[in-house]
Design a protein around this motif. Sequence first.
Motif, short mmCIF file in Angstrom:
data_model
loop_
_atom_site.label_atom_id
_atom_site.label_comp_id
_atom_site.label_asym_id
_atom_site.label_seq_id
_atom_site.Cartn_x
_atom_site.Cartn_y
_atom_site.Cartn_z
N VAL A 33 0.85 -1.19 0.00
CA VAL A 33 0.00 0.00 0.00
C VAL A 33 0.88 1.24 0.00
N ASP A 34 0.70 2.07 -1.02
CA ASP A 34 1.46 3.30 -1.20
C ASP A 34 0.71 4.42 -0.48
N ALA A 35 1.36 5.03 0.54
CA ALA A 35 0.70 6.03 1.37
C ALA A 35 0.91 7.46 0.88
N ARG A 36 1.55 7.63 -0.29
CA ARG A 36 1.86 8.97 -0.80
C ARG A 36 0.64 9.62 -1.46
N PRO A 37 0.72 10.92 -1.75
CA PRO A 37 -0.37 11.57 -2.50
C PRO A 37 -0.58 10.93 -3.86
N ALA A 38 -1.77 11.12 -4.42
CA ALA A 38 -2.15 10.45 -5.67
C ALA A 38 -1.20 10.76 -6.82
N GLY A 39 -0.74 12.00 -6.92
CA GLY A 39 0.14 12.38 -8.02
C GLY A 39 1.45 11.64 -7.99
N ALA A 40 2.02 11.49 -6.81
CA ALA A 40 3.28 10.77 -6.68
C ALA A 40 3.09 9.29 -7.02
N TYR A 41 1.98 8.73 -6.57
CA TYR A 41 1.68 7.32 -6.87
C TYR A 41 1.54 7.10 -8.37
N ALA A 42 0.79 7.97 -9.04
CA ALA A 42 0.55 7.82 -10.48
C ALA A 42 1.85 7.95 -11.27
N ALA A 43 2.77 8.78 -10.80
CA ALA A 43 4.03 9.00 -11.50
C ALA A 43 4.93 7.78 -11.44
N GLY A 44 4.74 6.94 -10.44
CA GLY A 44 5.55 5.74 -10.33
C GLY A 44 5.38 5.09 -8.98
N HIS A 45 5.16 3.77 -8.97
CA HIS A 45 4.98 3.06 -7.71
C HIS A 45 5.44 1.61 -7.86
N VAL A 46 5.53 0.91 -6.74
CA VAL A 46 5.88 -0.51 -6.77
C VAL A 46 4.80 -1.27 -7.53
N ALA A 49 1.09 -2.28 -6.28
CA ALA A 49 0.76 -1.63 -5.01
C ALA A 49 -0.57 -0.88 -5.12
N LEU A 50 -1.39 -0.98 -4.10
CA LEU A 50 -2.59 -0.19 -4.01
C LEU A 50 -2.23 1.21 -3.52
N HIS A 51 -3.17 2.14 -3.66
CA HIS A 51 -2.90 3.50 -3.21
C HIS A 51 -3.89 3.92 -2.15
N LEU A 52 -3.36 4.50 -1.07
CA LEU A 52 -4.22 5.11 -0.07
C LEU A 52 -3.45 6.26 0.56
N ASP A 53 -3.78 7.47 0.14
CA ASP A 53 -3.13 8.66 0.69
C ASP A 53 -3.46 8.74 2.18
N LEU A 83 -8.17 -2.55 1.03
CA LEU A 83 -7.22 -3.02 2.04
C LEU A 83 -7.84 -4.16 2.84
N ASP A 84 -7.67 -5.35 2.35
CA ASP A 84 -8.26 -6.56 2.93
C ASP A 84 -7.52 -6.92 4.22
N PRO A 85 -8.19 -6.90 5.38
CA PRO A 85 -7.51 -7.23 6.63
C PRO A 85 -7.11 -8.69 6.74
N GLY A 86 -7.59 -9.51 5.83
CA GLY A 86 -7.18 -10.91 5.83
C GLY A 86 -5.81 -11.12 5.22
N LYS A 87 -5.28 -10.10 4.58
CA LYS A 87 -3.96 -10.19 3.96
C LYS A 87 -2.93 -9.43 4.80
N ILE A 89 -0.58 -6.53 5.17
CA ILE A 89 -0.50 -5.20 4.58
C ILE A 89 0.91 -4.65 4.80
N VAL A 90 1.57 -4.29 3.71
CA VAL A 90 2.91 -3.70 3.79
C VAL A 90 2.83 -2.27 3.26
N VAL A 91 3.03 -1.32 4.15
CA VAL A 91 2.87 0.10 3.83
C VAL A 91 4.22 0.69 3.45
N TYR A 92 4.21 1.61 2.48
CA TYR A 92 5.44 2.36 2.22
C TYR A 92 5.14 3.81 1.89
N SER A 93 6.13 4.65 2.12
CA SER A 93 6.06 6.07 1.77
C SER A 93 7.25 6.42 0.90
#
Length: 240
Positions: A33-46, A49-53, A83-87, A89-93
């Motif tokens: 889960v990518d915790a950055r703002p939407a623009g940063a996520y769209a520009a490039g992410h793992v 990865a899902l996105h949640l600012d 964000l499925d709680p059964g999985k 969750i690995v968060v990054y910034s």
Amino acid sequence: MLIALSLVLLSAANAGLLVSTDDVGSLESALLVDARPAGAYAAGHVPGALHLDVNSLSEKRGDVTGLLKPLDQVRKILGDGGLDPGKRIVVYSAMDNAGDLSTAARLFWVLEYIGYEKVAVLDGGFAKWTAEGRATEQGQTAAKPITLPELKVREARLASAANVDTLLDSHKGALVDSRPPEYFRGEKKSDAVKEAGHIPGAVNVPVDSSVGAGGSLKSWDELQDIAKSSGLDPKLPVIT
């Protein structure tokens, strides 16, 4: 609330709370889960990865900013984000500066507080991932919205002002200010606060002092030394 410093103090003692970039590919039933703002996520992410600012989970009430939204709203945002709680969750910034550990740690704390059982942080974040030449992808990754099951909120993960008073009065624990020293000393002030300085009785342990070269946490021994030199007793409560 338990934020960046608490993660620092816990991570090296419990490897399950910290995931290295080398280990991402071997994780089973995990969601990044990518915790950055939407623009940063769209520009490039793992890749994948899902996105949640993380800022979408907070609001301003009265004159106070950064307060967690009501839990029903938080649950809806997490569910809509897939964000499925059964999985696991690995968060990054971003981790393009050491203080950004607070971004990932904030989401880590929210998930822990809400009741997620398996939450971790990607050591070094997106900066380390890209510095190692690992693959990235651009644009949006479509999340499959879910309805969260009933989760047990961990009330002990949240400290109130009354909890802080009790801790300080008892001298059986520590209140840690994780901001840069110049803010702690009152030489600088964020626009979000009314007065410069710090809460009486707090000790200053800047979160960036726990981050080493490349954005990864320092070694366990180094973290132990930081805690010891700051007067923190690992057997007593810490409120950050």
